[in-house]
Scaffold this motif. Structure first.
Motif, PDB file in Angstrom:
ATOM      1  N   CYS A  38     -38.771 -25.026  15.022  1.00  0.00           N
ATOM      2  CA  CYS A  38     -37.579 -25.727  15.521  1.00  0.00           C
ATOM      3  C   CYS A  38     -36.555 -25.998  14.175  1.00  0.00           C
ATOM      4  O   CYS A  38     -35.860 -26.623  14.003  1.00  0.00           O
ATOM      5  CB  CYS A  38     -36.740 -26.625  16.328  1.00  0.00           C
ATOM      6  SG  CYS A  38     -37.237 -28.244  16.153  1.00  0.00           S
ATOM      7  N   SER A  39     -37.155 -26.699  12.929  1.00  0.00           N
ATOM      8  CA  SER A  39     -37.049 -27.097  12.000  1.00  0.00           C
ATOM      9  C   SER A  39     -36.336 -25.731  10.830  1.00  0.00           C
ATOM     10  O   SER A  39     -37.573 -24.978  10.762  1.00  0.00           O
ATOM     11  CB  SER A  39     -37.867 -28.218  11.292  1.00  0.00           C
ATOM     12  OG  SER A  39     -37.996 -29.395  12.304  1.00  0.00           O
TER      13      SER A  39
ATOM     14  N   TRP B  30     -29.238 -30.448  16.107  1.00  0.00           N
ATOM     15  CA  TRP B  30     -29.311 -31.616  15.130  1.00  0.00           C
ATOM     16  C   TRP B  30     -29.408 -30.614  13.422  1.00  0.00           C
ATOM     17  O   TRP B  30     -29.427 -29.575  13.278  1.00  0.00           O
ATOM     18  CB  TRP B  30     -30.326 -32.322  15.322  1.00  0.00           C
ATOM     19  CG  TRP B  30     -31.915 -31.522  15.009  1.00  0.00           C
ATOM     20  CD1 TRP B  30     -32.374 -31.234  16.245  1.00  0.00           C
ATOM     21  CD2 TRP B  30     -33.166 -31.046  13.910  1.00  0.00           C
ATOM     22  NE1 TRP B  30     -33.729 -30.537  16.058  1.00  0.00           N
ATOM     23  CE2 TRP B  30     -33.852 -30.768  14.809  1.00  0.00           C
ATOM     24  CE3 TRP B  30     -32.726 -31.739  12.914  1.00  0.00           C
ATOM     25  CZ2 TRP B  30     -34.632 -30.408  13.698  1.00  0.00           C
ATOM     26  CZ3 TRP B  30     -33.305 -31.542  11.893  1.00  0.00           C
ATOM     27  CH2 TRP B  30     -34.333 -30.375  12.398  1.00  0.00           C
TER      28      TRP B  30
ATOM     29  N   ILE C 203     -31.755 -35.182   3.674  1.00  0.00           N
ATOM     30  CA  ILE C 203     -32.710 -35.807   3.519  1.00  0.00           C
ATOM     31  C   ILE C 203     -33.365 -35.966   1.524  1.00  0.00           C
ATOM     32  O   ILE C 203     -33.435 -35.268   0.819  1.00  0.00           O
ATOM     33  CB  ILE C 203     -34.089 -35.966   3.438  1.00  0.00           C
ATOM     34  CG1 ILE C 203     -33.830 -35.295   4.779  1.00  0.00           C
ATOM     35  CG2 ILE C 203     -34.752 -37.012   3.474  1.00  0.00           C
ATOM     36  CD1 ILE C 203     -33.640 -36.085   6.593  1.00  0.00           C
TER      37      ILE C 203
ATOM     38  N   LEU D  75     -29.556 -45.418   3.322  1.00  0.00           N
ATOM     39  CA  LEU D  75     -29.069 -44.685   4.190  1.00  0.00           C
ATOM     40  C   LEU D  75     -29.850 -42.971   4.327  1.00  0.00           C
ATOM     41  O   LEU D  75     -29.626 -42.373   2.717  1.00  0.00           O
ATOM     42  CB  LEU D  75     -27.761 -44.811   4.294  1.00  0.00           C
ATOM     43  CG  LEU D  75     -26.872 -43.378   4.809  1.00  0.00           C
ATOM     44  CD1 LEU D  75     -26.875 -43.771   6.430  1.00  0.00           C
ATOM     45  CD2 LEU D  75     -25.345 -42.951   4.625  1.00  0.00           C
ATOM     46  N   VAL D  76     -30.151 -42.361   5.006  1.00  0.00           N
ATOM     47  CA  VAL D  76     -30.851 -40.827   5.361  1.00  0.00           C
ATOM     48  C   VAL D  76     -30.150 -39.930   6.164  1.00  0.00           C
ATOM     49  O   VAL D  76     -29.937 -41.311   7.768  1.00  0.00           O
ATOM     50  CB  VAL D  76     -31.659 -41.130   5.287  1.00  0.00           C
ATOM     51  CG1 VAL D  76     -32.928 -39.454   5.690  1.00  0.00           C
ATOM     52  CG2 VAL D  76     -33.058 -41.729   4.529  1.00  0.00           C
TER      53      VAL D  76
ATOM     54  N   THR E 106     -29.963 -38.331   9.643  1.00  0.00           N
ATOM     55  CA  THR E 106     -30.783 -37.362  10.416  1.00  0.00           C
ATOM     56  C   THR E 106     -30.303 -37.546  11.985  1.00  0.00           C
ATOM     57  O   THR E 106     -29.267 -38.527  12.070  1.00  0.00           O
ATOM     58  CB  THR E 106     -31.989 -38.159  10.925  1.00  0.00           C
ATOM     59  OG1 THR E 106     -32.202 -39.988  11.259  1.00  0.00           O
ATOM     60  CG2 THR E 106     -32.658 -38.596   9.571  1.00  0.00           C
ATOM     61  N   SER E 107     -30.676 -36.268  12.887  1.00  0.00           N
ATOM     62  CA  SER E 107     -29.579 -36.410  13.958  1.00  0.00           C
ATOM     63  C   SER E 107     -28.170 -36.546  13.919  1.00  0.00           C
ATOM     64  O   SER E 107     -27.691 -36.616  14.850  1.00  0.00           O
ATOM     65  CB  SER E 107     -29.801 -37.207  14.709  1.00  0.00           C
ATOM     66  OG  SER E 107     -31.566 -37.852  15.460  1.00  0.00           O
TER      67      SER E 107
ATOM     68  N   THR F 295     -31.336 -29.821   6.410  1.00  0.00           N
ATOM     69  CA  THR F 295     -32.585 -29.699   7.265  1.00  0.00           C
ATOM     70  C   THR F 295     -31.663 -29.504   8.788  1.00  0.00           C
ATOM     71  O   THR F 295     -30.709 -30.143   8.392  1.00  0.00           O
ATOM     72  CB  THR F 295     -33.273 -30.549   7.615  1.00  0.00           C
ATOM     73  OG1 THR F 295     -34.529 -30.126   8.302  1.00  0.00           O
ATOM     74  CG2 THR F 295     -32.774 -32.724   7.842  1.00  0.00           C
TER      75      THR F 295
END
Lengths: 219, 207
Positions: A135-136, A158, A162, A190-191, A193-194, A214
């Protein structure tokens, strides 16, 4: 530099060239069980320490090109990409993107090596290189402005940005649920994600340093 | 700053290190689990990690009760949450959406270690290195945040992989537990490292 891409467009058929990096041939052989001869790669390259002897023999007999690449400073993925670019140029193919299947699961050092190959890729090919597994999807954005079309209908729920490899001092986005405005992305600070999308179907990203995009794929 | 660690000591039945266990929302390797659970001083689940714990201990869940389960509870299954609640496990809801369940669970763990005055050498995390790519990167990011949360080393283990963030300085890693597999690596994730020197590797670095 401004670029535009629909990352999941490639999940609609069809490929101009098909290659396996070493043990990728085992995976191809396995997933096409019963009809391997309908799914012959244009070439298989690598140091051949992963490909099973019977698989190697099968594809050799079927006339697939086997290219042994012994350079131990580069991964099979990187070397396969170098060969792919040469063949694209030699055949004068019209290509928009290079799609890589695998590389995002399993051994952690291998996952990181896949990301590293995306950094090397900028010196190997002018084409965008995306990596997909389950799924990525990952795609390395170079400094500059980017427009991503995320309305193929295959986008999952999502996505993320990154700053792998280097902090990004200034990132600005549109089209995300949590957008950034001239913000720093840095591990430990700070990254993203989600994250997810607004409903515009387009994400724009402006970054001052290489930044890894991503996203999820509906499976 | 100089530090020393045997990263895989926690997986040795007769290992020396005292550690706390944090379980994330990924399939649990049974072998890792039983060794880690039995020796951990404190055991916690981050949200859906409770589902994984419940599943891997099927048939004898009441012998494997976590000290607490924390998170925004958007992943834990209602029946799992109810089970552990009824059994008296502490449920700590953490709504901060800027931090991941892993990071928040770590904050709570450190507080409890301090409150109980526990002697702990390392925090061991199970899960976090497979599945969604953004989640894998979030796990790595938590290791960066961890330096502000706890003075303890935090390691993350899933299946055949372990990761451990080395701070600037010198580090000695003992890799003779007998559990070491055949690969290792040094990944400048997040920032380039201008100068790295190693010994003990097949291909050492020397600047």
């Amino acid at each position: 530099m401004e670029s535009a891409l629909a990352p999941l467009d490639c999940l609609l058929p069809a490929a101009a060239l098909r290659a396996c990096a070493d043990g990728g041939a085992n995976r191809l052989y396995h997933v096409t069980e019963g009809s391997q001869d309908s799914f012959l790669p244009d070439y298989i390259s690598g140091d051949f320490d992963s490909i099973q002897p019977e698989v190697k023999e099968y594809y050799k007999v079927k006339g697939c090109e086997l290219i042994e690449t012994m350079d131990q400073d580069l991964t099979d993925f990187t070397k396969c990409l170098q060969i792919l670019q040469k063949k694209i140029e030699k055949k004068g193919l019209q290509v928009d993107v290079i799609v890589t299947l695998g590389g995002l699961e399993g051994r952690f050092d291998h996952i990181m090596a896949s990301v590293n190959t995306l950094f090397h890729a900028t010196k190997i090919t002018p084409l965008p290189v995306i990596v997909i597994q389950e799924c990525s999807l990952i795609y390395l954005l170079q400094p500059g402005k980017h427009k991503l079309h995320v309305d193929t209908g295959l986008e999952g729920d999502w996505c993320g940005l990154i700053p792998v490899g280097n902090p990004c001092e200034s990132v600005t986005t549109t089209g995300l649920k949590w957008n950034l405005t001239n913000q720093m992305l840095k591990f430990g600070t700070l990254v993203s994600t989600s994250n997810t999308y607004d409903n515009s179907g387009i994400v724009t990203i402006e970054t001052d340093k290489p930044l890894l995009w991503t996203m999820s794929i509906k499976i």
